[in-house]
Design a protein around this motif. Structure first.
Motif, PDB file in Angstrom:
ATOM      1  N   GLU A   1      50.446   8.345 -44.689  1.00 41.41           N
ATOM      2  CA  GLU A   1      50.471   9.803 -44.592  1.00 41.41           C
ATOM      3  C   GLU A   1      51.813  10.331 -45.093  1.00 41.41           C
ATOM      4  O   GLU A   1      52.873   9.783 -44.770  1.00 41.41           O
ATOM      5  CB  GLU A   1      50.245  10.248 -43.148  1.00 41.41           C
ATOM      6  CG  GLU A   1      48.820  10.040 -42.663  1.00 41.41           C
ATOM      7  CD  GLU A   1      48.632  10.555 -41.252  1.00 41.41           C
ATOM      8  OE1 GLU A   1      49.603  11.120 -40.690  1.00 41.41           O
ATOM      9  OE2 GLU A   1      47.535  10.391 -40.706  1.00 41.41           O
ATOM     10  N   ALA A   2      51.759  11.398 -45.869  1.00 44.25           N
ATOM     11  CA  ALA A   2      52.981  11.983 -46.426  1.00 44.25           C
ATOM     12  C   ALA A   2      53.830  12.611 -45.321  1.00 44.25           C
ATOM     13  O   ALA A   2      53.312  13.130 -44.331  1.00 44.25           O
ATOM     14  CB  ALA A   2      52.635  13.026 -47.483  1.00 44.25           C
ATOM     15  N   VAL A   3      55.126  12.554 -45.509  1.00 44.52           N
ATOM     16  CA  VAL A   3      56.079  13.080 -44.523  1.00 44.52           C
ATOM     17  C   VAL A   3      56.783  14.290 -45.116  1.00 44.52           C
ATOM     18  O   VAL A   3      57.269  14.248 -46.242  1.00 44.52           O
ATOM     19  CB  VAL A   3      57.113  11.999 -44.142  1.00 44.52           C
ATOM     20  CG1 VAL A   3      58.174  12.570 -43.206  1.00 44.52           C
ATOM     21  CG2 VAL A   3      56.423  10.811 -43.487  1.00 44.52           C
ATOM     22  N   ASN A   4      56.809  15.368 -44.341  1.00 45.74           N
ATOM     23  CA  ASN A   4      57.593  16.537 -44.738  1.00 45.74           C
ATOM     24  C   ASN A   4      58.825  16.641 -43.843  1.00 45.74           C
ATOM     25  O   ASN A   4      59.048  15.801 -42.965  1.00 45.74           O
ATOM     26  CB  ASN A   4      56.747  17.808 -44.680  1.00 45.74           C
ATOM     27  CG  ASN A   4      56.104  18.022 -43.319  1.00 45.74           C
ATOM     28  OD1 ASN A   4      56.664  17.639 -42.288  1.00 45.74           O
ATOM     29  ND2 ASN A   4      54.932  18.640 -43.295  1.00 45.74           N
ATOM     30  N   VAL A   5      59.630  17.673 -44.060  1.00 45.99           N
ATOM     31  CA  VAL A   5      60.877  17.811 -43.307  1.00 45.99           C
ATOM     32  C   VAL A   5      60.608  17.966 -41.822  1.00 45.99           C
ATOM     33  O   VAL A   5      61.296  17.376 -40.982  1.00 45.99           O
ATOM     34  CB  VAL A   5      61.693  19.004 -43.852  1.00 45.99           C
ATOM     35  CG1 VAL A   5      62.844  19.347 -42.909  1.00 45.99           C
ATOM     36  CG2 VAL A   5      62.235  18.691 -45.235  1.00 45.99           C
ATOM     37  N   LYS A   6      59.611  18.759 -41.462  1.00 45.30           N
ATOM     38  CA  LYS A   6      59.311  18.968 -40.046  1.00 45.30           C
ATOM     39  C   LYS A   6      58.960  17.651 -39.359  1.00 45.30           C
ATOM     40  O   LYS A   6      59.475  17.342 -38.288  1.00 45.30           O
ATOM     41  CB  LYS A   6      58.157  19.961 -39.897  1.00 45.30           C
ATOM     42  CG  LYS A   6      58.510  21.393 -40.251  1.00 45.30           C
ATOM     43  CD  LYS A   6      57.323  22.315 -40.141  1.00 45.30           C
ATOM     44  CE  LYS A   6      56.817  22.422 -38.713  1.00 45.30           C
ATOM     45  NZ  LYS A   6      55.748  23.437 -38.597  1.00 45.30           N
ATOM     46  N   ARG A   7      58.079  16.888 -39.995  1.00 43.99           N
ATOM     47  CA  ARG A   7      57.681  15.615 -39.391  1.00 43.99           C
ATOM     48  C   ARG A   7      58.839  14.631 -39.378  1.00 43.99           C
ATOM     49  O   ARG A   7      59.035  13.904 -38.396  1.00 43.99           O
ATOM     50  CB  ARG A   7      56.497  15.028 -40.158  1.00 43.99           C
ATOM     51  CG  ARG A   7      56.053  13.677 -39.641  1.00 43.99           C
ATOM     52  CD  ARG A   7      54.784  13.194 -40.313  1.00 43.99           C
ATOM     53  NE  ARG A   7      53.623  13.934 -39.850  1.00 43.99           N
ATOM     54  CZ  ARG A   7      52.364  13.631 -40.189  1.00 43.99           C
ATOM     55  NH1 ARG A   7      52.136  12.612 -41.012  1.00 43.99           N
ATOM     56  NH2 ARG A   7      51.363  14.343 -39.735  1.00 43.99           N
ATOM     57  N   ALA A   8      59.644  14.616 -40.450  1.00 44.00           N
ATOM     58  CA  ALA A   8      60.796  13.713 -40.500  1.00 44.00           C
ATOM     59  C   ALA A   8      61.799  14.049 -39.401  1.00 44.00           C
ATOM     60  O   ALA A   8      62.373  13.147 -38.773  1.00 44.00           O
ATOM     61  CB  ALA A   8      61.461  13.785 -41.872  1.00 44.00           C
ATOM     62  N   MET A   9      62.025  15.346 -39.158  1.00 43.87           N
ATOM     63  CA  MET A   9      62.924  15.740 -38.080  1.00 43.87           C
ATOM     64  C   MET A   9      62.390  15.275 -36.742  1.00 43.87           C
ATOM     65  O   MET A   9      63.133  14.745 -35.898  1.00 43.87           O
ATOM     66  CB  MET A   9      63.108  17.265 -38.086  1.00 43.87           C
ATOM     67  CG  MET A   9      64.012  17.778 -39.192  1.00 43.87           C
ATOM     68  SD  MET A   9      64.070  19.590 -39.275  1.00 43.87           S
ATOM     69  CE  MET A   9      64.657  19.984 -37.638  1.00 43.87           C
ATOM     70  N   GLY A  10      61.095  15.468 -36.515  1.00 43.47           N
ATOM     71  CA  GLY A  10      60.504  15.026 -35.254  1.00 43.47           C
ATOM     72  C   GLY A  10      60.639  13.531 -35.048  1.00 43.47           C
ATOM     73  O   GLY A  10      60.976  13.064 -33.946  1.00 43.47           O
ATOM     74  N   ILE A  11      60.387  12.768 -36.115  1.00 42.11           N
ATOM     75  CA  ILE A  11      60.516  11.307 -36.011  1.00 42.11           C
ATOM     76  C   ILE A  11      61.960  10.908 -35.767  1.00 42.11           C
ATOM     77  O   ILE A  11      62.252  10.049 -34.923  1.00 42.11           O
ATOM     78  CB  ILE A  11      59.978  10.652 -37.304  1.00 42.11           C
ATOM     79  CG1 ILE A  11      58.476  10.871 -37.422  1.00 42.11           C
ATOM     80  CG2 ILE A  11      60.296   9.156 -37.314  1.00 42.11           C
ATOM     81  CD1 ILE A  11      57.894  10.429 -38.758  1.00 42.11           C
ATOM     82  N   ALA A  12      62.883  11.545 -36.497  1.00 39.82           N
ATOM     83  CA  ALA A  12      64.301  11.214 -36.323  1.00 39.82           C
ATOM     84  C   ALA A  12      64.768  11.521 -34.903  1.00 39.82           C
ATOM     85  O   ALA A  12      65.483  10.723 -34.288  1.00 39.82           O
ATOM     86  CB  ALA A  12      65.144  11.996 -37.337  1.00 39.82           C
ATOM     87  N   PHE A  13      64.365  12.679 -34.378  1.00 34.96           N
ATOM     88  CA  PHE A  13      64.751  13.029 -33.013  1.00 34.96           C
ATOM     89  C   PHE A  13      64.172  12.026 -32.018  1.00 34.96           C
ATOM     90  O   PHE A  13      64.856  11.605 -31.071  1.00 34.96           O
ATOM     91  CB  PHE A  13      64.262  14.435 -32.664  1.00 34.96           C
ATOM     92  CG  PHE A  13      64.892  15.530 -33.474  1.00 34.96           C
ATOM     93  CD1 PHE A  13      66.011  15.290 -34.263  1.00 34.96           C
ATOM     94  CD2 PHE A  13      64.360  16.812 -33.465  1.00 34.96           C
ATOM     95  CE1 PHE A  13      66.591  16.297 -35.018  1.00 34.96           C
ATOM     96  CE2 PHE A  13      64.928  17.827 -34.211  1.00 34.96           C
ATOM     97  CZ  PHE A  13      66.046  17.566 -34.990  1.00 34.96           C
ATOM     98  N   ALA A  14      62.892  11.642 -32.233  1.00 35.22           N
ATOM     99  CA  ALA A  14      62.241  10.715 -31.308  1.00 35.22           C
ATOM    100  C   ALA A  14      62.893   9.334 -31.352  1.00 35.22           C
ATOM    101  O   ALA A  14      63.165   8.728 -30.309  1.00 35.22           O
ATOM    102  CB  ALA A  14      60.752  10.609 -31.648  1.00 35.22           C
TER     103      ALA A  14
END
Length: 750
Positions: free
Chosen positions: A594-607
């Motif tokens: 699944e493609a990653v955008n900035v919003k999802r990348a931020m969520g993953i990084a925070f998690a």
């Protein structure tokens, strides 16, 4: 964190020979410069504040008048001059106004650089002050915490009044910390005079708010210095009234009354004269000036009544009228993220402070508490509210958080488990909001919160390779490999036998081999089943456990062998299921692709950052806790400063549009701004743009385009239809680069 052998390196030894003060300044200042300066002038000035004050500064240069601010066609009395002086200095250095037409290439670099350098100076001074009074670790932590707070680095990148106000405030308080609390200083008087100079500059940056450091010190003296007793009061009065009493004090027979002694140490009399020499001349000259601004107001009424008293009591020019005390609590959480996680610990530490402690570190913490409390009260009670008004609170919070960091390192996570638990909750809640709505970051330092946000910047897939975008599997691979390498170092190479257990080694291998499995699948762009590769990884983990069972003691061999068999069986089943079917039917592979955008990348990084820090705290591993959290914070700050801020800027500046106008227009082709008042149109046109923003703007616009030939115009996207109707059906409106800015559009009219 770097290993004990790092101290044997020659460059480290040479570094250690430098004076501690110089090392602290270089480390803290270098960190701040690394974050603040790259890409500083790569983008245009943000509307409306930078361009508004920038036009005033440009007029200072053009009119050769740095005393009386002027904007467009009237005097400008809303702000004190320090911001415009700094902007004018930078523009003069880079030659921004040479020639005519387009501003010079390095205009934005010169414009913003004085603000960035002042911010670097403030960070270095504050770090030095805290290191001298508390500890070197606390001092360096203060620099790191403050520079990685989003609101601090975002406002540092803008040439607006708040930046010199808060940075001079920091410098003033840093000088006061050293002068008042550092027992080792040999230049106490010089530090106090520096305090008065910076206090004067703070007043020149923000008016009466610049006196906040003086308010902090008065409250501190009342709470922690002046003895509140009848006898002490009597001694102060006797010193004023009786010559014999003063004589006994001079001869050493009596101690100097505390308050008078404090004033003497502060050089209050001569210091006040220094402050007046810096701050008063400009205000005095403007108060005697009889000019009026574009609203017919004189300087005294406009500046002190309208822009000070009315902002505080009635509300002036605010986009968020009203608001409760929770307003700045919410914005403060965004402004300091992710350090909100350590806020409960910081408050827990200072809650045990004694007002008249013998520890100078406690006195500095008390001053930081007063800094935060007074600033919060003043700003929260103001009728005029903007998100960025929380800015003056940040340095005080950075000091408190750094004191907690120092305690946390010395005492370990177990001693502060409850505070860290509450901090984790705050981290999750604030991080969730920020990841779901990245616009909250941008709203921290803009004027109009209803302005359209470039959603595509955070919603479109992130380019990774020329052939594809960034996938979830790429991030999973990175996390697994990094965690696997980190755990393997401890599990296989640690000198402590407690770290080299079979369980620890199994976990490290699982992460490492799992990362290799996803890496192979992602490198093949999903042509190889990830489920099958993970099955092979589990079989290899089982083989390792079989080897452990063979080497183990007889009483442990059966259990270890069963454990190994379970891994091999699970891995074999997973590999069979993965390789028995086409790769396209692999459910796990589809998720990882699944493609990653900035919003999802931020969520993953925070998690991931929060999870690893939590694991470090649970394991009581200080290196893991500090290393992962600080690396996450630093990486996020670098990305936002060097990448995301640059991408956002194109939608908040008119520079790119004016570049096209200046390079494509003919000398006889004028430009107009239709129903706009964002100030960028004035600055980037050198005040040559025709302004149509009054009630008769349609008629004036039609008259503007009536002559033969081509005209140019700037208009907001949502008013493009209004412009087309205004010029009439006989005129053709052509859009130039529609997507370069989501707020404004440049058009030609033929």
């Amino acid at each position: 964190m770097l290993g004990k052998t790092i101290w044997d390196e020659k460059w480290i030894k040479r570094w250690g020979t430098l004076p501690e003060t110089l090392r602290t300044l270089l480390l803290s200042g270098g960190l701040a410069a690394l974050l603040f300066i790259p890409y500083l002038g790569a983008v245009g000035l943000w509307d409306p504040w930078e361009t508004h004050y920038g036009e005033v500064a440009r007029m200072m240069i053009m009119r050769h008048d740095y005393l009386y601010p002027f904007y467009e066609s009237a005097w400008f009395f809303s702000k004190p001059p320090l911001t415009m002086w700094m902007q004018a200095l930078g523009m003069q250095v880079v030659g921004a106004l040479r020639g005519t037409g387009e501003l010079a290439r390095y205009t934005e670099w010169g414009f913003r650089m004085p603000f960035a350098l002042l911010s670097v100076t403030a960070v270095a001074l504050l770090s030095l002050a805290v290191s001298r009074v508390v500890s070197r670790r606390a001092g360096l932590a203060t620099a790191f915490v403050l520079t990685t707070m989003p609101l601090y680095y975002l406002l540092t990148r803008q040439a607006v009044t708040d930046t010199p106000f808060v940075t001079t405030l920091i410098c003033a308080m840093s000088c006061a910390f050293i002068a008042q609390l550092d027992d080792t200083t040999k230049r106490r008087t010089a530090w106090w005079y520096a305090f008065y100079v910076f206090l004067g500059l703070s007043v020149l940056a923000k008016g009466l708010l610049g006196l906040m450091p003086a308010a902090f010190l008065v409250l501190y003296a009342a709470l922690a210095v002046i003895p509140w007793s009848w006898e002490a009061g009597r001694e102060h009065i006797l010193w004023l009234l009786k010559r014999s009493f003063r004589k006994e004090v001079r001869e050493g027979k009596r101690p100097m009354p505390v308050l008078w002694g404090q004033m003497f140490r502060m050089r209050l009399g001569t210091g006040f004269l220094v402050f007046c020499a810096v701050a008063v001349p400009w205000y005095l000259a403007l108060s005697l000036f009889d000019g009026v601004d574009d609203e017919g107001k004189g300087f005294f009424y406009r500046f002190f009544i309208h822009d000070h008293l009315n902002r505080l009591t009635a509300g002036v020019h605010t986009t968020t009228p009203g608001g409760t005390f929770t307003y700045f609590i919410e914005q403060g959480g965004y402004a300091i993220f992710p350090w909100v996680a350590l806020l409960p610990g910081a408050f827990a530490v200072v809650s045990r402070l004694r007002l008249r402690s013998a520890s100078k570190a406690d006195h500095l913490a008390l001053l930081a508490v007063l800094w935060v409390a007074f600033s919060f009260y003043l700003l929260a009670s103001s009728a005029t509210k903007f998100h960025h008004y929380v800015f003056p609170i940040l340095p005080g919070l950075a000091i408190l958080i750094s004191i907690f960091i120092d305690r946390l390192w010395n005492e370990g996570p177990a001693e502060h488990a409850v505070s860290l638990l509450f901090g984790l909750v705050l981290f999750i809640l604030v991080g969730k909001d920020m990841a779901e709505n990245p616009k909250d970051f941008t709203d921290l330092f803009v004027y109009n919160y209803d302005r359209p946000y470039p959603v595509d910047l955070v919603s479109k897939p992130i380019p990774f390779f020329t052939s594809r975008s960034l996938w979830m599997g790429d991030l999973v691979t990175l996390v697994l490999l990094a965690l696997g390498v980190y755990l393997s170092v401890d599990a296989f190479f640690s000198k402590d036998p407690k770290d080299r257990t079979p369980t620890a080694r199994t976990g490290a291998l699982m992460m490492l081999l799992g990362g290799c499995a996803t890496l192979i699948s992602m490198a093949n762009e999903g042509k190889t089943t990830v489920m099958g590769l993970l099955g092979i990884a589990l079989v290899l983990v089982g083989a390792f456990n079989a080897w452990v069972a063979w080497k183990s003691k007889p009483q442990d061999r059966i259990w270890n062998a069963a454990f190994a068999g379970a891994w091999v069986l699970a891995g074999g089943l997973l590999a069979w299921r993965g390789f028995a079917k086409p790769a396209g039917s692999d459910v796990l592979l589809r998720v990882l692709m699944e493609a990653v955008n900035v919003k999802r990348a931020m969520g993953i990084a925070f998690a991931v950052g929060g999870t690893l820090a939590t694991v470090g705290a649970i394991r009581r591993a200080r290196v893991m806790l500090f290393g992962t959290f600080w690396m996450f914070t630093f990486s996020f700050a670098i990305w936002f400063n060097w990448n995301h801020w640059v991408d956002l800027s194109h939608h908040w500046t008119q520079r790119d549009l004016f570049w096209r106008y200046w390079r494509q227009h003919q000398p006889s082709e004028p430009i107009a701004a239709f129903m706009m008042n964002w100030h960028g149109e004035t600055f980037y046109s050198r005040n040559t743009v025709e302004q149509f923003r009054s009630g008769d703007s349609n008629m004036r616009m039609r008259n503007f385009v009536a002559p033969a030939g081509r005209e140019w115009a700037l208009v907001e996207h949502n008013r493009l239809g209004v412009l087309s109707n205004a010029v009439g059906p006989d005129k053709k409106v052509t859009v130039i680069d529609r997507d370069i800015n989501n707020k404004f559009v440049l058009v030609t009219i033929d």
